[in-house]
Design an enzyme around this catalytic site. Sequence first.
Site: not given
Length: 592
Positions: A72, A211, A220, A240, A262, A264, A267, A287, A377
């Site tokens: 991002r 991306y 997002k 989030h 992000s 952290c 998932t 997410d 990813r």
Amino acid sequence: MENLFSNPGVAGWLGEWIDRLKPESIELVTGDQVQQESLVDLLISRGALVRLDPVLRPNSFLALSDPKDVARLESRTFICSEQEGDAGPTNNWRSPAEMRATMLPLYEGAMQGRKLYVIPFAMGPEGSRFQMLGIELTDSAYVALSMIKMARVSKAVAEAIDKSGNFVPAIHSVGVPVTGNDDVPWPCNPENTYVAHFPETKEIWSFGSGYGGNALLGKKCLALRIASVIGRREGWLAEHMLILKLTSPGGSVYYVAGAFPSACGKTNLAMLVPTVPGWKAETIGDDIAWIRRGEDGRLYAVNPEAGFFGVAPGTSERSNAMAMKTVSRDTIFTNCALTKEGDVWWEGATETAPDGMIDWKGVPWDGQGPAAHPNARFTVSASQCPMIAPEWQDPDGVPLSALLFGGRRSDLIPLVTEARSWEHGVFLGSIMASETTAAAEGPTGKVRRDPFAMLPFCGYNIGDYFQHWLDFGGKSVNGLPRIYLVNWFRRNADHRYIWPGYGDNVRVISWIIDRLEGRVRGRETPLGIVPDASEIDLAGTPLSPEEFAPLVEIDGAGLVTEVEDVEEYYSGLGDRLPKRLRAQLDELRALI
Ligand code: GTP
Ligand code: SPV
Ligand code: MN
């Protein structure tokens, strides 16, 4: 091609963009199998995807991005409200007129020589009155294929949009028209990248990056930035957050949601494999959570997504067996390394790296630097997760018992702390900080304030956002989940993580549930209530109660410095910072 839609509003909008973008051809994306296969074939023929070994990783592919397009781009992300103050001090702002004047010339002819994919999509479960519809226009077949996994893309959605005329327009171009035979596998235009949001007119314009969050615009851009603005107006929250279902050994069911910045741990927590016997965990979302207050006063959370766009590095049979099973087939991998057997690999997948790999830059790996990009990813349908909860698509959502706010902090912040009240919890969320990660551009490992893990995702003024959270709790706290600060990432003097994390995080959630059920007392600290070492089940962990103790200790001098830092951070937020949060800060100062 305007006749893809009969609704004059939709058709007119599409016609206007076709005239501007000037694609060579147009395809409506409805996500069926034949279409997916043709997208794959096209991407393979262009060298944009590699098919992985069909036995080791059936129907799975590897994409390698341009090395300049790997995450991002927060510095290129804009909130384009009419008033600068409505974007607030934490967002990049441009006036809508200025951003349109900048981007319209970029879009002019941007899809020459390319196909335009028209992707009708829904965020939120089918039949949910909270579902939001969008149409993404993109010239990237990779984005089209990814959107099929990440959002709900179907003929039925196209028809619903056509019928209602109601959708969020989301324009995406990689920003590289093709004039000759000079196309590249991963076109992008880093010098001219913009990810722009027009909250008042509910539009998304993205240009130059292919991306993740820059390009899969349902995620997002729509489900967080635009949805957060709508949520404020309508009285709900777009967050989030992961959503996890836990069943205790006694058979009681609890749902918890957790905001972590992000990369952290969302998932991983969403796919928790409990290490304490008797506990069962199931996944609802990894997410994003849309949260509403039900008539009973409880908070109900919905996962608006249909897939996972998860961090690969660090994922292994040991750390996250469920994620490994989820990505065992039908998965798109991006920026992982390719093994000589035709499978993917990333740092942490196995203890030692296999020989003979091609790294994420597409060249033989020389053992220097990572083989996979740190923000490599996987993109995969949520339905492939073996522990997905049966109710994960419940249109009404699941009722939350607790909210977790977690950052990556080497020191100071305890393993778990219970907020004293809703308002105190909002305060703790507002001062959250975390070390930066590879999920966004820029240096990693730098502690920054990331309130509610929403710093890059709040579509409006962060002070107004805090006020919305305070109001959301309302006058009645009946039914509200309790709020907990967590930190899996405290390190010892050798810079090693003290807490084993991953599946052992169930021990923390089990303490949280003990608190909710009134079974443990914990210990008061200036930040809130932390567990006594005797209240956490450590059997089966490498930690003794003495080794555990530092995880819940708060260094007084460190806290003084923290308060000073928060003071400065709060002053930077200006006059829209709620007074009640300032009062909370004063209260904390008085307690230390
Ligand atoms: P985004 O998709 O960027 O929003 O990230 P996320 O919050 O879902 O993070 P994820 O679960 O993918 O974890 C990111 C990294 O943190 C991975 O390398 C994990 O292995 C690591 N991680 C996750 N949970 C833990 C934990 O409990 N302890 C430790 N030490 N590392 C963890
Ligand atoms: C994040 O950065 O929080 C992500 C990945 O979930 S992306 O979709 O690229 O935003
Ligand atoms: Mn995320």
